[in-house]
Scaffold this active site. Structure first.
Site, PDB file in Angstrom:
ATOM      1  N   ASN A  40       0.796  -1.230   0.000  1.00 49.65           N
ATOM      2  CA  ASN A  40       0.000   0.000   0.000  1.00 49.65           C
ATOM      3  C   ASN A  40       0.829   1.282   0.000  1.00 49.65           C
ATOM      4  OD1 ASN A  40      -1.461  -2.073   2.233  1.00 49.65           O
ATOM      5  ND2 ASN A  40      -2.583  -1.567   0.366  1.00 49.65           N
ATOM      6  N   VAL A  59       1.181   6.924  -0.040  1.00 55.65           N
ATOM      7  CA  VAL A  59       0.495   5.972   0.820  1.00 55.65           C
ATOM      8  C   VAL A  59      -0.956   5.832   0.368  1.00 55.65           C
ATOM      9  CG1 VAL A  59      -0.156   5.431   3.192  1.00 55.65           C
ATOM     10  CG2 VAL A  59       1.915   6.771   2.744  1.00 55.65           C
ATOM     11  N   CYS A  60      -1.416   4.594   0.195  1.00 50.39           N
ATOM     12  CA  CYS A  60      -2.826   4.398  -0.134  1.00 50.39           C
ATOM     13  C   CYS A  60      -3.584   4.003   1.119  1.00 50.39           C
ATOM     14  CB  CYS A  60      -3.000   3.338  -1.218  1.00 50.39           C
ATOM     15  SG  CYS A  60      -4.700   3.262  -1.806  1.00 50.39           S
ATOM     16  N   LEU A  61      -4.152   4.981   1.775  1.00 48.48           N
ATOM     17  CA  LEU A  61      -4.951   4.736   2.971  1.00 48.48           C
ATOM     18  C   LEU A  61      -6.244   5.497   2.748  1.00 48.48           C
ATOM     19  CD1 LEU A  61      -5.100   3.618   5.874  1.00 48.48           C
ATOM     20  CD2 LEU A  61      -4.084   5.749   6.662  1.00 48.48           C
ATOM     21  N   CYS A  72      -4.900   3.857  -5.131  1.00 50.19           N
ATOM     22  CA  CYS A  72      -4.527   2.569  -5.715  1.00 50.19           C
ATOM     23  C   CYS A  72      -5.233   2.338  -7.051  1.00 50.19           C
ATOM     24  CB  CYS A  72      -4.800   1.431  -4.739  1.00 50.19           C
ATOM     25  SG  CYS A  72      -6.133   1.754  -3.615  1.00 50.19           S
TER      26      CYS A  72
END
Lengths: 182, 410
Positions: A102, A109-111, B193
Site C-alpha cells: 500500500n 500511501v494508499c490509505l 490505488c
C-alpha cells in the site's frame, strides 16, 4: 511644561494605538491541529518529531511495529497540514523506499482516510492509527505497489521473506530497498 | 438587524445618485480561469455599476484565458493574457459614467484588515473553499464592538453548472461561512490505488500523471497548472497511460479540466446568481427592502427551483461561535497560576488545557516534544509571555472546540 504635555499626548496616542490595534488571531486550521496534537495518545511504538517546533503543521512520525511482518523496522513519515485543514486531509508521505503493497516506491500511501474517505470529523489520531494498521495488516486488494501486493496474494511466506529482505536493505526482484531496521 | 439606516425608499436608482455612495462595494471575481467565478465577477461588476454604485474595488488574481471569452463578456480576444481585474475595471468604466473602479491584480489574502475596513460591504464570487474561509474569518475578526463601522456585510455567490447559491452574512451576527462548512459535499476522490493500478476513466489517467508521475519525475518541482508546458507534459503522460489501458478520451482540454478542477460554468447560472448578489447589495446599501435572510439556493437542472432559508449560526463555530472574551490577568502571575485560575472558572470546564497565542506556543499538554519544550513557560510571568489585549487560544479535551480569551492586564 508645554513640552511635557505634548510628550504625554504623544505617549498616550502611541499606547492607544497599540492597545486599540487588534492582535492577530490563531487560524481555525492551526487551532484544530493544536487540539488534535495535544490530545494524541501515541502508543510506545510511535514517536513524533517536529523539525521546526514553531511549525506544528509540519512534522514527522516514526512507526516501529512490535508485531507482524514489519516488526523490528523503523518507518518514517512526513505530515503536512495545510490551511484548509480539516476540510482537507493532511498530506502524508513515507520518506523511505520500502516494500509494502500500500506504499509505492516514492512514498505515496494508499490509505482510504487520507483521500477518498477523509472527513473533517476524523482527526490526526485516526490517521496515525490507520498508518500503523497498514504495517500490521498490509492490504493486497488496494495495491499501490502492484508487485508487492501480488507477492502477498500468491504466497504469504514468500512475501514475508521479501519483507525481511527489503527491510535489511536487500533486493526484491531487482529493486533495492532502504535498510530500515532499528 | 439592520446595519444601515434607510435614507429614502422610493426609487433606488435615484437615491443612489443623491446619496453619492462612497467606497461602497468591493467585488471579487477571482478564478474564472478555473471555475467560472470570474464569470460571476463580470456579471457582478456590470450590475453594480449599472445599479449606481460609485466606488468599487475589484480583486482578481487571474489572467484572461481564451476559454473565458464565451461568458466573461468584459473581455475580448485581444485581452487574453492580461489581468482580469484591470481589464474588467477599465471596460466597465468606459461604458458606465461616473463610476470609479479600482482593480487589484493579486490574491484577496494580500490585503490586510485596514484595507477591508474602508468598504461598506464585500461581495464574493470566489472559486475556492479556502479563499471563502479566509475572507469570512477576516471579516468576522474585524468586528469591533466599539465601532459599528467595523461590521461589513458579506455577500457570497457561487455557481456550479446549473446550480448556485447566494447568501448574506453579517459577521458575528448571522451564520458565517465556517458555520456551514459541513454542508459542503466532500470532493469525490478516486482511491490512489485505483489511479496506480487499474485506471478506468480518462480522468484517472490525468490524475495519475499529475499526482503520482509528476512528483516522481520532477522531485522538487511543483506542478504549475497555469504553465502550458507543464500541462502539455501531463497530457502526454496521461495519453500514453490511457493507450496502455485501452482508455479513450484523454484530450488536452480534459487534462486542463481535471488538474485545475474545472467545473463547467454556465453563463445564465452566473447571471442569475450575480443578479441575486447585487440585489442584496442594493437592498443593504439603501435599505429599500429587507435583505436575504440568509441563504438562497438555486437549482436550474430541471426548470427553476429556488429555496430560501435561514442557516443557523453554530454555537461552536471555530470562527464566529466563540468570540474572544476579556479575561483580567495580573501581569505578575506565572503561566501556571494563570492556568490554575482558568481551571477555577465554573463556566469553563477545563482540565488539561493547551494554550497558544498567534506568535508563540505557551503550553502544550502533548506530544512529549512540545510538552517538554513549553514546560519552562509555566514558571514565567504572564507579562513576559503575552501583551496586553493579546488573544490566547485554548484547547482542552473537555471543550468541543476552543476557547479564546483576550488578556486584559490589571
Amino acid at each position: 511644561m508645554l513640552k511635557i504635555w505634548s510628550m504625554k499626548q504623544q505617549q498616550q496616542a502611541a499606547s492607544a494605538a497599540e492597545g486599540g490595534q487588534k492582535k492577530k488571531k490563531v487560524t481555525a486550521a492551526q487551532l484544530r491541529a493544536q487540539k488534535d496534537l495535544s490530545e494524541l495518545s501515541l502508543p510506545p511504538t510511535i514517536r513524533m518529531h517536529m523539525p521546526d517546533p514553531e511549525d506544528i503543521l509540519n512534522f514527522t512520525l516514526t512507526i516501529e511495529p512490535d508485531e507482524g511482518m514489519y516488526k523490528c523496522g523503523s518507518f518514517n513519515f512526513t505530515f503536512a497540514i495545510n490551511s484548509n485543514f480539516p476540510h482537507e486531509p493532511p498530506k502524508v508521505k513515507c520518506t523511505q523506499k520500502i516494500y509494502h503493497p500500500n506504499i509505492d516506491l516514492d512514498g505515496n500511501v494508499c490509505l482510504n482516510i487520507l483521500r477518498e474517505d477523509w472527513k473533517p470529523v476524523l482527526n490526526l489520531n485516526a490517521v496515525i492509527v490507520g498508518l500503523q494498521f497498514l504495517f500490521l495488516e498490509p492490504n493486497p486488494s488496494d495495491p499501490l505497489n502492484k508487485e508487492a501486493a501480488e507477492d502477498l496474494r500468491l504466497t504469504r511466506e514468500n512475501f514475508k521473506r521479501n519483507v525481511k529482505n527489503s527491510m535489511n536493505g536487500g533486493y526484491v526482484k531487482n529493486v533495492q530497498f532502504e535498510r530500515v531496521l532499528k | 438587524m439592520r446595519t444601515m439606516t434607510p435614507k429614502c425608499k422610493r426609487h433606488s436608482s435615484m437615491i443612489l445618485k443623491s446619496c453619492k455612495l462612497h467606497k461602497f462595494v468591493l467585488a471579487y471575481t477571482r478564478g474564472a480561469n478555473n471555475s467560472g467565478a470570474g464569470g460571476l465577477g463580470c456579471e457582478i461588476l456590470k450590475n453594480l455599476a449599472l445599479s449606481g454604485f460609485k466606488d468599487i474595488h475589484v480583486i482578481d488574481m487571474d489572467t484572461i484565458d481564451v476559454s473565458n471569452l464565451n461568458r466573461q463578456f468584459l473581455f475580448r480576444a485581444s485581452d487574453v493574457g492580461k489581468p482580469k481585474a484591470t481589464v474588467a475595471a477599465s471596460f466597465v468604466m468606459s461604458r458606465v459614467k461616473d463610476v470609479t473602479i479600482t482593480p487589484y491584480y493579486g490574491a484577496i489574502q494580500d490585503k490586510d484588515q485596514e484595507y477591508y475596513m474602508q468598504f461598506k460591504l464585500v461581495i464574493c464570487g470566489l472559486d475556492s473553499v479556502e479563499a471563502r474561509r479566509w475572507i469570512n474569518a477576516t471579516l468576522v475578526d474585524m468586528v469591533d464592538i466599539d465601532n459599528p463601522e467595523s461590521l461589513k456585510p458579506l455577500i457570497d455567490g457561487g455557481t456550479e453548472g446549473f446550480k448556485g447559491q447566494s447568501r448574506v452574512i453579517l459577521p458575528t451576527l448571522t451564520s458565517c461561512y465556517e458555520c456551514s462548512l459541513d454542508m459542503l459535499t466532500p470532493q469525490t476522490a478516486v482511491p490512489l490505488c485505483t489511479l496506480a493500478t487499474i485506471p478506468r476513466q480518462p480522468a484517472h489517467c490525468v490524475e495519475w500523471a499529475s499526482i503520482l508521475e509528476w512528483p516522481r519525475v520532477f522531485e522538487d518541482k511543483k506542478l504549475d497548472n497555469d504553465d502550458p508546458e507543464h500541462v502539455q507534459w501531463i497530457y502526454e503522460q496521461a495519453l500514453h497511460r490511457a493507450q496502455e489501458f485501452n482508455i479513450s478520451g484523454v484530450t488536452y482540454s480534459l487534462t486542463q479540466g481535471v488538474i485545475k478542477n474545472i467545473i463547467p460554468a454556465i453563463a445564465s447560472t452566473n447571471a442569475i446568481i450575480a443578479a441575486s448578489c447585487c440585489n442584496e447589495a442594493l437592498k443593504i446599501a439603501t435599505g429599500a427592502n429587507p435583505y436575504l435572510n440568509n441563504y438562497m439556493m438555486y437549482i436550474g437542472n430541471e426548470g427553476v427551483y429556488t429555496h430560501t432559508f435561514e442557516h443557523e449560526k453554530k454555537d461552536d463555530c471555530p470562527v464566529c461561535g466563540n468570540l474572544a472574551t476579556d479575561f483580567a490577568v495580573d501581569p505578575e502571575w506565572t503561566l501556571e497560576e494563570f492556568i490554575d485560575r482558568l481551571k477555577e472558572q465554573p463556566e469553563v470546564q477545563i482540565k488539561k488545557p493547551t494554550l497558544v497565542t498567534e506568535r508563540r506556543r505557551l503550553y502544550y499538554q502533548g506530544p512529549p516534544q512540545l510538552n517538554e519544550q513549553t514546560r519552562p513557560n509555566l514558571e514565567k510571568k504572564m507579562r513576559d509571555l503575552v501583551d496586553n489585549r493579546e488573544e490566547i487560544a485554548i484547547t482542552d479535551p473537555g471543550l468541543p472546540f476552543s476557547l479564546r480569551l483576550n488578556v486584559i492586564f490589571s
